[in-house]
Design a protein around this motif. Structure first.
Motif, PDB file in Angstrom:
ATOM      1  N   LYS A 106      29.638 -91.655  90.946  1.00  0.00           N
ATOM      2  CA  LYS A 106      31.314 -91.920  91.173  1.00  0.00           C
ATOM      3  C   LYS A 106      31.668 -93.341  92.071  1.00  0.00           C
ATOM      4  O   LYS A 106      32.849 -93.460  92.115  1.00  0.00           O
ATOM      5  CB  LYS A 106      30.848 -90.883  92.319  1.00  0.00           C
ATOM      6  N   LYS A 107      30.973 -94.219  92.105  1.00  0.00           N
ATOM      7  CA  LYS A 107      31.143 -95.599  92.824  1.00  0.00           C
ATOM      8  C   LYS A 107      31.300 -96.397  91.568  1.00  0.00           C
ATOM      9  O   LYS A 107      31.650 -97.559  91.971  1.00  0.00           O
ATOM     10  CB  LYS A 107      29.702 -95.992  93.713  1.00  0.00           C
ATOM     11  N   THR A 108      31.224 -95.871  90.352  1.00  0.00           N
ATOM     12  CA  THR A 108      31.468 -96.905  88.968  1.00  0.00           C
ATOM     13  C   THR A 108      32.729 -97.966  89.489  1.00  0.00           C
ATOM     14  O   THR A 108      34.205 -97.268  89.750  1.00  0.00           O
ATOM     15  CB  THR A 108      31.972 -96.500  87.665  1.00  0.00           C
ATOM     16  N   PRO A 109      32.712 -99.086  89.214  1.00  0.00           N
ATOM     17  CA  PRO A 109      33.989 -99.838  89.572  1.00  0.00           C
ATOM     18  C   PRO A 109      34.553 -99.617  88.514  1.00  0.00           C
ATOM     19  O   PRO A 109      34.743 -99.116  87.520  1.00  0.00           O
ATOM     20  CB  PRO A 109      33.546-101.446  89.811  1.00  0.00           C
ATOM     21  N   LYS A 110      36.421 -99.547  89.553  1.00  0.00           N
ATOM     22  CA  LYS A 110      37.614 -99.379  87.953  1.00  0.00           C
ATOM     23  C   LYS A 110      37.199-100.647  86.904  1.00  0.00           C
ATOM     24  O   LYS A 110      37.671 -99.914  85.956  1.00  0.00           O
ATOM     25  CB  LYS A 110      38.172-100.102  88.272  1.00  0.00           C
ATOM     26  N   TRP A 111      36.645-101.979  87.108  1.00  0.00           N
ATOM     27  CA  TRP A 111      37.102-102.293  85.535  1.00  0.00           C
ATOM     28  C   TRP A 111      35.600-102.010  85.080  1.00  0.00           C
ATOM     29  O   TRP A 111      36.166-102.432  83.522  1.00  0.00           O
ATOM     30  CB  TRP A 111      36.313-104.079  85.867  1.00  0.00           C
ATOM     31  N   ALA A 112      34.577-101.082  85.423  1.00  0.00           N
ATOM     32  CA  ALA A 112      33.743-100.845  84.626  1.00  0.00           C
ATOM     33  C   ALA A 112      34.660 -99.746  83.312  1.00  0.00           C
ATOM     34  O   ALA A 112      34.602 -99.659  82.222  1.00  0.00           O
ATOM     35  CB  ALA A 112      32.683-100.089  85.367  1.00  0.00           C
ATOM     36  N   ILE A 113      35.282 -98.611  84.687  1.00  0.00           N
ATOM     37  CA  ILE A 113      36.184 -98.039  83.850  1.00  0.00           C
ATOM     38  C   ILE A 113      37.103 -98.653  82.237  1.00  0.00           C
ATOM     39  O   ILE A 113      37.199 -97.094  81.038  1.00  0.00           O
ATOM     40  CB  ILE A 113      37.073 -96.881  84.503  1.00  0.00           C
ATOM     41  N   ASP A 114      38.080 -99.731  83.134  1.00  0.00           N
ATOM     42  CA  ASP A 114      38.769 -99.909  81.621  1.00  0.00           C
ATOM     43  C   ASP A 114      37.812-100.707  80.476  1.00  0.00           C
ATOM     44  O   ASP A 114      38.411-100.634  79.951  1.00  0.00           O
ATOM     45  CB  ASP A 114      39.489-101.152  82.454  1.00  0.00           C
ATOM     46  N   LEU A 115      36.845-101.073  81.245  1.00  0.00           N
ATOM     47  CA  LEU A 115      35.730-101.964  79.892  1.00  0.00           C
ATOM     48  C   LEU A 115      35.484-100.202  79.135  1.00  0.00           C
ATOM     49  O   LEU A 115      35.058-100.529  77.713  1.00  0.00           O
ATOM     50  CB  LEU A 115      34.803-101.864  80.619  1.00  0.00           C
ATOM     51  N   LEU A 116      35.065 -99.153  79.499  1.00  0.00           N
ATOM     52  CA  LEU A 116      34.711 -97.801  78.553  1.00  0.00           C
ATOM     53  C   LEU A 116      36.391 -97.366  78.138  1.00  0.00           C
ATOM     54  O   LEU A 116      35.454 -97.193  76.579  1.00  0.00           O
ATOM     55  CB  LEU A 116      34.133 -96.848  79.491  1.00  0.00           C
ATOM     56  N   ASN A 117      37.190 -97.815  78.483  1.00  0.00           N
ATOM     57  CA  ASN A 117      38.558 -97.249  77.986  1.00  0.00           C
ATOM     58  C   ASN A 117      38.709 -98.353  76.588  1.00  0.00           C
ATOM     59  O   ASN A 117      39.074 -97.894  75.406  1.00  0.00           O
ATOM     60  CB  ASN A 117      39.555 -96.477  78.104  1.00  0.00           C
ATOM     61  N   TYR A 118      38.769 -99.953  76.747  1.00  0.00           N
ATOM     62  CA  TYR A 118      39.167-100.585  76.608  1.00  0.00           C
ATOM     63  C   TYR A 118      37.940-100.523  74.791  1.00  0.00           C
ATOM     64  O   TYR A 118      38.402-101.156  73.239  1.00  0.00           O
ATOM     65  CB  TYR A 118      39.513-102.057  76.772  1.00  0.00           C
ATOM     66  N   LEU A 119      37.176-101.199  75.379  1.00  0.00           N
ATOM     67  CA  LEU A 119      35.977-101.014  74.559  1.00  0.00           C
ATOM     68  C   LEU A 119      35.337-100.162  73.019  1.00  0.00           C
ATOM     69  O   LEU A 119      35.160-100.392  71.958  1.00  0.00           O
ATOM     70  CB  LEU A 119      34.492-101.836  74.731  1.00  0.00           C
TER      71      LEU A 119
END
Length: 693
Positions: free
Chosen positions: A474-487
């Motif tokens: 639940k505390k995953t940073p926004k940049w990590a979610i963006d990386l999951l999406n982009y990569l």
């Protein structure tokens, strides 16, 4: 077995009679007369040291002359180690041009694929222990057999005779009993016999392929710690007879050092060669250098303290990926090797500017390492708690890498609960993928640990990957979610958020993958994964020079690393044509494209440097005050050139901020050395040769 002078003389005579005609081709009349006199009178070989030294210096590459010199020098308590030097060089496996290589599990059917160990002083290891033994779980193409005292005794009776069993039982030293059994069973069945107190970290196929015999060695001689052979091999038959003869000779005055110690084994190999030169020429003998062998098998006692208690010990993920089978409520119903085993040989990719404050880091490149295959396993009935503590049948799964040990230690220290039926907060029926580890909040860990594991699963299941749900904290940073999406193309609606401090999930169907490293020695799959991500306008000759800045980290925070000469460093970087970059201010796509087109990056130690994984060709990387080996080990799979510059002084303030200082002259030298390397690299006629392996 050579215990007295009479045995030595008879042994020498046997050699000279056997090789007389061949020796005479190298000797003048005086030398031939000396041989004749020795055969007739059984005295010493009456040849001068000067004569023999000249003979060996003129025929250094001759196995016969090396053997003759060894025979000439041999005494009861002395042997000439020059023969060891000759054999270890002639029959040594060579590292393959310092290249990194993938290799598959191997068995050509010409030998029994058995690995055996013997522990006569311990209780029989049951399944719960055997799964955590590296020789078992890293070698899918081998049958692992672990023998206790009773099993060893019964084996010798059944496969040899009751007399052999009695010989074994007459030995009172546990290590000697193990040695005797391992040699007897190796001769009988072939395969591998290995000492205990050793831990296999990768599949051993690569060090025994195309060989009839494999034996390790180091600077002190040949070692019996790891022996490979086909069955009924003459060398191990004679060694077995030698051990039996020694026992008979010693009687009640047993001496392990003269029986089967590593020194005694070394003596036997050298003595055996003298009378069996043709055997060595007709068989594929591989002597394994210590550095290469230790890439696959480390010293250690952890596997000697394993517990059979099902509830108290973790279970290796590699054992789950070895075979599909059913046990209790957990069904392991599919597994695959996504990427083969990997070996990285030693290289010269590290240069240190000034003092070397951490030789452990700089010494990384001087040793080869092997990493086991990347595996993907589909499982049922898995529990999830804490920082990616993953449970199967009540046992914590150990992925044998740093973050997995972190999660296990946190559980043992009471941070996370072990799942129980009444503590489950959610049951998920759909097949899911656990998309995080204990380092989920750190950019560097996300790049080198979490994303490649997801990439392995995607490679295995193909487009079905996009139909799955992905569990993240639940505390995953926004940049990590963006990386999951982009990569990886993972949409936010596919995410299941997990409260790692309170939730315990039961997952009816889950897909798991290996970590792409062991103690941050990396598997080549990481490069394969990042080479396939989307990029824009990538040059085939990276040209940018960037300086990664940490200035946005405020100095009044707690627990920060602060570089005293940061302003001077960045000003010098700018004057040398480097662009100052604060990666956290750039969108992900711009970060990736920037790194993909960068030839050289410099900066303070930190996660931002790990974005070098986005560059397919390799970089020149300069790191100030490196604290870990992560970046230099990434450089090994990317063929980076790493320059390290350590602090001259350090201090800590009341807020636990860590200050480090580097002299300005050394910073200038740091840039000078990097620029010299860059100039050399850019002047190459074929630039890709500098980047690609």
């Amino acid at each position: 077995m050579l215990f007295n002078e009479l045995q030595i003389i008879n042994w020498k005579k046997k050699f000279i009679e056997k090789e007389y005609i061949n020796l005479c081709k190298y000797l003048d009349e005086s030398g031939k007369n000396s041989l004749d006199n020795f055969i007739r009178n059984n005295s010493s070989i009456d040849i001068s040291e000067e004569y023999m030294n000249k003979l060996i210096s003129e025929n250094k590459e001759s196995g016969l002359i090396n053997a003759f010199y060894y025979v000439f020098k041999r005494k009861v308590d002395f042997l000439w180690m020059g023969l060891f030097d000759f054999l270890s060089q002639k029959y040594s496996i060579k590292n393959e041009n310092n290249k990194n290589l993938f290799y598959s599990d191997f068995n050509d059917g010409s030998y029994n694929n058995i690995i055996r160990q013997c522990r006569p002083d311990k209780n029989k290891y049951e399944y719960n222990s055997i799964v955590n033994i590296g020789f078992y779980n890293k070698n899918k193409n081998f049958l692992y057999k672990c023998y206790d005292d009773n099993m060893s005794s019964d084996y010798l009776k059944n496969e040899f005779s009751n007399e052999m069993k009695e010989v074994y039982n007459s030995i009172t030293v546990a290590q000697a009993k193990s040695d005797f059994f391992l040699i007897a069973s190796l001769y009988k069945e072939g395969g591998v016999s290995s000492d205990v107190c050793s831990i296999c970290v990768s599949n051993i196929s690569n060090i025994i392929k195309s060989s009839d015999i494999s034996i390790t060695f180091d600077g002190y001689g040949f070692n019996k710690r790891f022996l490979f052979s086909k069955s009924n091999n003459k060398l191990f038959k004679e060694y077995l007879y030698d051990l039996i003869e020694k026992l008979d000779h010693m009687g009640s005055n047993f001496d392990y050092n003269r029986f089967s110690s590593r020194n005694a084994f070394n003596d036997f190999i050298l003595d055996f060669y003298v009378l069996n030169i043709d055997f060595f020429e007709k068989n594929n003998i591989n002597f394994l250098p210590e550095d290469l062998f230790k890439s696959y098998v480390h010293d250690g006692i952890s596997e000697e303290e394993l517990s059979n208690d099902n509830q108290s010990s973790a279970i290796s993920f590699k054992s789950l990926s070895k075979e599909s089978w059913v046990k209790n409520d957990s069904i392991f119903y599919e597994n695959t090797i996504v990427s083969d085993n990997y070996i990285s040989n030693r290289n010269d990719n590290i240069s240190v500017i000034g003092n070397d404050a951490n030789p452990v880091i700089s010494g990384q490149s001087q040793h080869s390492y092997a990493i086991s295959s990347i595996d993907v396993v589909r499982m049922k009935n898995i529990a999830l708690s804490g920082h990616a503590c993953i449970w199967s049948n009540g046992r914590l799964i150990n992925f044998e890498t740093y973050l997995s040990f972190v999660a296990e230690d946190e559980y043992k220290n009471g941070f996370w609960k072990k799942p129980e039926k009444d503590s489950i907060t959610r049951v998920i029926d759909d097949e899911v993928i656990i998309a995080f580890s204990a380092g989920y909040g750190c950019y560097g860990h996300y790049l080198v640990d979490d994303l490649p594991r997801l990439g392995a699963i995607k490679k295995h299941i193909g487009d079905d990957f996009y139909n799955k749900k992905f569990i993240i904290p639940k505390k995953t940073p926004k940049w990590a979610i963006d990386l999951l999406n982009y990569l990886l193309g993972i949409k936010e609606e596919s995410l299941i958020f997990f409260d790692h401090e309170n939730d315990i999930f039961h997952l009816n169907n889950v897909i798991l993958s290996s970590f792409p490293s062991r103690h941050y020695k990396f598997h080549g799959f990481i490069k394969e994964f990042y080479d396939n991500i989307p990029r824009n306008m990538i040059s085939d000759r990276p040209f940018k020079r960037i300086c990664l800045s940490r200035k946005s980290w405020e100095k009044n925070k707690n627990n920060q690393r602060i570089f005293v000469q940061q302003d001077f460093f960045e000003e010098m970087a700018t004057s040398r044509g480097f662009s100052i970059v604060r990666p956290e201010t750039l969108p992900i796509q711009e970060q990736i494209d920037l790194m993909a087109n960068t030839s050289c990056q410099v900066g303070e130690h930190g996660s931002a440097q790990h974005a070098s994984v986005f560059n397919s060709y390799g970089m020149t990387i300069g790191t100030l005050n490196p604290l870990t080996e992560v970046q230099v080990n990434l450089g090994r799979i990317y063929n980076d050139k790493n320059f390290l510059c350590y602090h001259d002084e350090t201090s800590v303030d009341s807020n636990n901020n860590y200050y480090f200082s580097i002299k300005e002259e050394k910073i200038k030298l740091f840039f000078d050395e990097i620029e010299r390397h860059e100039e050399k690299k850019m002047n190459l006629i074929a630039p890709r040769e500098m980047y690609r392996q």
